[in-house]
Design a protein around this motif. Sequence first.
Motif, PDB file in Angstrom:
ATOM      1  N   GLY A 171      71.944  51.196  54.040  1.00 24.68           N
ATOM      2  CA  GLY A 171      72.227  50.565  52.758  1.00 24.68           C
ATOM      3  C   GLY A 171      72.752  51.536  51.728  1.00 24.68           C
ATOM      4  O   GLY A 171      73.874  51.435  51.254  1.00 24.68           O
ATOM      5  N   ASP A 202      63.758  47.173  60.078  1.00 25.09           N
ATOM      6  CA  ASP A 202      63.252  45.964  59.425  1.00 25.09           C
ATOM      7  C   ASP A 202      64.370  44.930  59.228  1.00 25.09           C
ATOM      8  O   ASP A 202      64.109  43.745  59.061  1.00 25.09           O
ATOM      9  CB  ASP A 202      62.607  46.316  58.087  1.00 25.09           C
ATOM     10  CG  ASP A 202      61.685  45.217  57.614  1.00 25.09           C
ATOM     11  OD1 ASP A 202      60.984  44.638  58.455  1.00 25.09           O
ATOM     12  OD2 ASP A 202      61.675  44.900  56.405  1.00 25.09           O
ATOM     13  N   LEU A 219      65.640  46.755  45.115  1.00 25.25           N
ATOM     14  CA  LEU A 219      65.753  45.305  45.177  1.00 25.25           C
ATOM     15  C   LEU A 219      66.195  44.748  43.826  1.00 25.25           C
ATOM     16  O   LEU A 219      67.180  44.030  43.720  1.00 25.25           O
ATOM     17  CB  LEU A 219      64.422  44.679  45.619  1.00 25.25           C
ATOM     18  CG  LEU A 219      64.455  43.180  45.937  1.00 25.25           C
ATOM     19  CD1 LEU A 219      63.465  42.832  47.028  1.00 25.25           C
ATOM     20  CD2 LEU A 219      64.178  42.315  44.725  1.00 25.25           C
TER      21      LEU A 219
HETATM   22  C1  FMN Z   1      65.074  45.881  48.948  1.00 21.93           C
HETATM   23  C2  FMN Z   1      65.583  46.835  49.969  1.00 21.93           C
HETATM   24  C3  FMN Z   1      65.625  46.457  51.303  1.00 21.93           C
HETATM   25  C4  FMN Z   1      66.077  47.332  52.280  1.00 21.93           C
HETATM   26  N1  FMN Z   1      66.110  46.904  53.570  1.00 21.93           N
HETATM   27  C5  FMN Z   1      66.523  47.763  54.536  1.00 21.93           C
HETATM   28  C6  FMN Z   1      66.535  47.355  55.902  1.00 21.93           C
HETATM   29  O1  FMN Z   1      66.193  46.223  56.228  1.00 21.93           O
HETATM   30  N2  FMN Z   1      66.945  48.248  56.846  1.00 21.93           N
HETATM   31  C7  FMN Z   1      67.331  49.515  56.515  1.00 21.93           C
HETATM   32  O2  FMN Z   1      67.661  50.289  57.394  1.00 21.93           O
HETATM   33  N3  FMN Z   1      67.353  49.915  55.234  1.00 21.93           N
HETATM   34  C8  FMN Z   1      66.946  49.083  54.238  1.00 21.93           C
HETATM   35  N4  FMN Z   1      66.936  49.508  52.933  1.00 21.93           N
HETATM   36  C9  FMN Z   1      67.352  50.885  52.639  1.00 21.93           C
HETATM   37  C10 FMN Z   1      66.170  51.827  52.807  1.00 21.93           C
HETATM   38  O3  FMN Z   1      65.462  51.899  51.597  1.00 21.93           O
HETATM   39  C11 FMN Z   1      66.599  53.249  53.152  1.00 21.93           C
HETATM   40  O4  FMN Z   1      67.537  53.671  52.211  1.00 21.93           O
HETATM   41  C12 FMN Z   1      67.222  53.398  54.521  1.00 21.93           C
HETATM   42  O5  FMN Z   1      66.436  52.815  55.521  1.00 21.93           O
HETATM   43  C13 FMN Z   1      67.415  54.857  54.815  1.00 21.93           C
HETATM   44  O6  FMN Z   1      68.059  55.051  56.040  1.00 21.93           O
HETATM   45  P1  FMN Z   1      69.543  55.605  56.132  1.00 21.93           P
HETATM   46  O7  FMN Z   1      69.651  56.787  55.234  1.00 21.93           O
HETATM   47  O8  FMN Z   1      69.702  55.936  57.551  1.00 21.93           O
HETATM   48  O9  FMN Z   1      70.440  54.507  55.678  1.00 21.93           O
HETATM   49  C14 FMN Z   1      66.503  48.633  51.926  1.00 21.93           C
HETATM   50  C15 FMN Z   1      66.475  48.999  50.586  1.00 21.93           C
HETATM   51  C16 FMN Z   1      66.037  48.129  49.621  1.00 21.93           C
HETATM   52  C17 FMN Z   1      66.021  48.580  48.204  1.00 21.93           C
END
Ligand code: FMN
Lengths: 151, 616
Positions: free
Chosen positions: B188, B215, B522
């Motif tokens: 994200g 997730d 969020l």
């Molecule tokens: C509300 C919200 C929901 C998120 N849902 C996910 C998710 O379902 N899967 C995911 O990988 N990152 C999700 N993120 C981002 C994670 O906070 C995080 O930045 C990420 O998992 C880091 O992994 P990366 O650096 O490999 O992207 C979400 C962030 C927010 C604010």
Amino acid sequence: MTANESKLDSIIDEYNAEPGSLISILQDIQAEYNYLPEESLEYVAKRLDIPRVQVFGVATFFKAFSLKPKGRQQIHVCMGTACHVRGSKKVLEELERKLEIKAGDTTPDGEFTLETVNCVGACALGPVVVENEEYHGEMTPIKVESLLNSK
Amino acid sequence: MKVTSVNELEAIRSEILAGKDQDKPCIAVCGGPGCLANQCLEVRDAFVNEIAAKGLTDKVDVRTTGCHGFCECGPIALIYPQEIFYQGLSIDDIPEIIEETIINNKTVDRLLYTDDEAGQLVETEGEVPFYKQQMRLILGNNSKIDPHSIEDYIAIGGYSALAKVLGGMQPMDVVDEIKNSGIRGRGGGGFPTGRKWESTRNAEGDIKYVICNADEGDPGAFMDRSILEGNPHSVLEGMIIGAYAIGSNEGYVYVRNEYPLALKNINLAIKQAREAGLLGDNILGSGFNFDLKVNRGGGAFVCGESTALMASLEGKPGEPRAKYIHTSDKGLWDRPSNLNNVETWANIPLIINNGADWYSAIGTESSKGTKVFSLVGKINNTGLVEVPMGMTLREIIFDIGGGIPDNKAFKAVQTGGPSGGCIPESLIDLPVDYDRLTEVGSMMGSGGMIVMDEDTCMVDVARYFINFLMEESCGKCVPCREGLLRMGEILTDITEGRGRMEDLDLIQDLSEVLRDASLCGLGQTAPNPVMSTLKYFRNEYEAHIKDHKCPAGVCTELITYSIDAGNCTGCGLCLKKCPAEAITGETKQPHVLDAGKCIKCGICYDVCKFDAVRKE
Ligand SMILES: Cc1cc2nc3c(=O)[nH]c(=O)nc-3n(C[C@H](O)[C@H](O)[C@H](O)COP(=O)(O)O)c2cc1C
Ligand code: FES
């Protein structure tokens, strides 16, 4: 009580009664009973030696948990974005009319529980309705009748 | 199988390859989520039975694999070694495939894909336009392996990156390689992965954690699910390498509750890796120890956020905390923790095997490598696509995706999930990378790409996302909890005809407060769907407010149904299907719809074969 203590003990012992495993423990109890009987939550709090408010907090925070018993047949309507733009709302409304209950409720005879989910990962087939783990893709309000009649 | 050294891994690989006859026919049946919903397992069983009936069990393999991507055409099977692509299969087709293709070495033309533009049948997967323009570094292996077989993964070169790392790279070398590759997180935010690893590596503490975020809460997206289901060992390999680089001996995989098959496959992969000595103590005889646990999510979108995810791993409600102290310093149980997304982890072995230079040559200046997107909504070729960063939206939607069904007009594409925005037609030539998407008010997000056509109402879409986020807000901070509630009320008013022009300014104000004052991502990004639709589709908002009309015909309060007597043949179908008994008429006479009784379910509109039901 509905929940049987030795059953609960065996679930809790599998996680060594660790407070960190609270969510997993509740998931297993839910899988066993289809919902979380109130006494089971009190019992878990006692066994893990944590405040009841923590157990109830977790049990009410996560969507996966239900404090109400569910129907024998579970119908999940996907309300994810892909299904939404293809008209899942109309499918849900038709199911609500036909079953005479609102999403989240169970029919008085305990047969159907109607619920919404946000994406079941079969977006390509949207709108998707999952009934008892069986996927039905490209649903329309018209197909609802035959879906219910096939039961 | 127990592998105790790097050399032994290579010996085992040679042994597995020597035992495999490359010319032996293999039928790879897609078992991805879309095909599963289309009864692909029955198709698989039909293959197995037919092969047995023909006495060919020893001569032909059948493999159930993860998602091949082209969900629109499911059930799909690939016939190796030729890579013949059969689509839209049913159990009745199977005897013919075995007879013609396996025994007589001929194709069954009616099951091949037709390239409409070229007006001809195509035989192999690589020739199908949907696949031709993709670069399937991550997903491509799904059809080549059985996700339940560690041998299959090793046969295609699996765990060679781990062997390379443990066989002679210092942890800092690994971190540098990842930094130099330029990879940014696929979950994200797009944070540079190498820098994140370095911070966690440098943080104080003996015990550190690496965590995989599976997730996947973004509704309309199923990339992570397909990687975890189809190639779980690639994620494990990435995580073990990451743990070595960071100096961690313990890890977690946090899997979405709705993904039972992903859960099963990752658990099995972990068990196999442990038995093979690729997880546990003294991995490949290097002296490095690492093990993993799997946790199930509880069905809360906010738990995808890093701090909420860690709270949930601790057995607490998934509420985020402020991040002035980074999770790389104090994360899970207040210890240094490194969280990456499934797809990020799956990229790591590729980078190590091919080198940072190779990797950074793919993509754009600021975004390297490929990205998997779930291309869904109003699009002909729905499914998972993997393309190099920088490909334009037009290429993805029209060349790969095949455009919009039923000759409808393209209106917008929504990227970035509930945190992203809607991109209008005028920006269709935008190259897709992290920064360009952010510039136009959307974001990369995790890779959902939802295509919308002229029949999609943009105000309804904005309301949809706000309602989604309102329900998913954990309620800890006021701007998010109350702000989303009010935004939802205002948008509902507009879609139900009670909107006022001043509301548009109010939404703008509320959006700014949410963006600036919310505790976690969020709330901070929640205004994006509203702001972007307001920016690019203001005319639709105004039509709802000023003219009480929904131009796309979606918002039920603003539309009316009627029957066009000229077209109505009096067939009686709508009358029979109407749940509200709002339609009356004699057989073969034009029918009449009583607007007072109509509940606007749209069933008459859908069933009418004579285009006689009007929606205005
Ligand atoms: C509300 C919200 C929901 C998120 N849902 C996910 C998710 O379902 N899967 C995911 O990988 N990152 C999700 N993120 C981002 C994670 O906070 C995080 O930045 C990420 O998992 C880091 O992994 P990366 O650096 O490999 O992207 C979400 C962030 C927010 C604010
Ligand atoms: S949006 Fe319905 S299955 Fe994904």
